[in-house]
Enzyme design. Sequence first.
Site, PDB file in Angstrom:
ATOM      1  N   HIS A  15      -3.536   6.767   2.222  1.00 37.95           N
ATOM      2  CA  HIS A  15      -3.947   5.436   1.786  1.00 37.95           C
ATOM      3  C   HIS A  15      -5.351   5.160   2.329  1.00 37.95           C
ATOM      4  O   HIS A  15      -5.631   5.399   3.502  1.00 37.95           O
ATOM      5  CB  HIS A  15      -2.946   4.397   2.318  1.00 37.95           C
ATOM      6  N   ASN A  31     -10.170  -0.630  -0.293  1.00 38.83           N
ATOM      7  CA  ASN A  31      -8.707  -0.551  -0.216  1.00 38.83           C
ATOM      8  C   ASN A  31      -8.110  -1.209  -1.463  1.00 38.83           C
ATOM      9  O   ASN A  31      -8.168  -2.420  -1.622  1.00 38.83           O
ATOM     10  CB  ASN A  31      -8.253  -1.272   1.062  1.00 38.83           C
ATOM     11  N   CYS A  69       0.815  -1.226   0.000  1.00 43.16           N
ATOM     12  CA  CYS A  69       0.000   0.000   0.000  1.00 43.16           C
ATOM     13  C   CYS A  69       0.844   1.269   0.000  1.00 43.16           C
ATOM     14  O   CYS A  69       0.338   2.348  -0.292  1.00 43.16           O
ATOM     15  CB  CYS A  69      -0.954   0.000   1.180  1.00 43.16           C
TER      16      CYS A  69
END
Length: 330
Positions: free
Chosen positions: A257, A287, A112
Site C-alpha cells: 500500500h 495514497n 486501504c
Amino acid sequence: MFGIEILGMGSYTPSICVTNEDMAKVVETNDEWITTRTGIKSRNFTDGEPTWKMGVEAAKKAIEAAGISPEEIGLIIDATITGDFATPSMACVIQGKIGAVNAAAFDLSAACSGFVYSVDVAKRFLQTDDNLKYVLVVANENLSRIIDFSDRSSCILFGDGAAAAVIGKSDKLYSSHLGADGTGAHFLYAKHADVKHPFRTKPSELTEGEFGSPVDLLAQDGKEVYKFATKALPLAASKAVEKAGIDISTIDWFVPHQANIRIIETAAKNLGVSMDKFIVNISTHGNTSGVSIPLALTEAIENGTIKKGDRICLVGFGAGLTLGAIVMDY
Ligand code: UT7
C-alpha cells in the site's frame, strides 16, 4: 493447491493533477516537506466524475486485458470507502454499466486493505463454487470528497483513482493473511453526514468522544497510523509467507500500500528485504487507499517490471485498522 490467477488488470487516473506546489496554495506547506516526509510529488483528483464511473473505466480495461466477455463474470466485489451512494453498492452500478448480467455484486469496506481483502474473498468464492468462472475485483476511491483541505498533515497525502482485476481459478501458489485492530478505529475515520430525523430529541453522540471530530471529513492521527503501519506491513507479509511455506527470498516483488515512502522503507528493513523488490509509485499518485495496490500492480505489469510467473506479495494496511497480505504467483 487451489489458487487463483490474475487474468487481466486495468486502471483509471482522473484528470486533475495537483502538485505539491499546488497544495501549497491551499494549506501552509511546501514541496520539500511533503517530498521528504512522504515521498509524494503529485496526486490526481476527480473533476466531478463519480466513483462508479472510475470503476467502470478500470473494469472495462481489465476485462479487455483478460480477453473475456462481461457475461462470463459471476461475481463483482468493489473495494471502496467513498461509494457514491449508501445504496445501491458501487458493484451493482458497475455490473449494470458493463453488462455483467450474470454477476452477483457487493461492496467491501476495508479501506486501504480493501483490494487485498476483496481478492481473498474472491478466491474463497472461486474455491467453493464450481459454477463460478471469473470474479471482477474493482477498487475505486474519490477521497477528494472526504479530504479535510484545512488539515495540512492529512490533505497532502491522498489522491483519487480506480483499478480492477479479473480473477480466475488456477493451481498456482496462494496464501493470505487478513487482520484487524478495531481498538485503533478512531485513529483514522470519516463519519457520514449527521442528518437529524424529525423525532430525534438529542444531539448526535457521534459529536462526542473518540469519534468526535467536528466535521464529516477524514480525521487522522498520523503518528498512530504510522506506528501501526510500520508493524502491520511486515507482520501481514511475513504471516502470508509463513502460511505459503516458502522462503521470503523467493518473492520477486512486493506491492505494498502506497501511504508513505518512509513506511515502505521501514517495513522493507524489518522484513530484511531490499527496497529494489518493492514496487513504488507513490510520487505520482499519493495514497489512493484501496486503489493503491492494484494501481501499482497494473502499472508494473504494463511497464514490464512484473512478468508472468513472478512471485508477488500484495500487502496493505489502513483504516479500521485493517491489515492484509497475499502471496501468489502472477
Ligand atoms: O492509508 C493509511 C493512511 N495514513 C497513513 O499512512 C499516515 C501515516 N502517517 C504519516 O504518514 C505521517 O505521520 C504524516 C506524513 C501524516 C506526518 O509526518 P510526521 O513526520 O509524522 O510529521 P508530524 O506529524 O510529526 O509533524 C512534524 C511537523 C509539525 O510541526 P512542529 O509541531 O514540529 O512545528 C507539523 O505541524 O511538521 C508539521 N507539518 C507540516 N509542515 C509542512 C505537518 N504537516 C505538514 C505539511 N507541511 N503538510
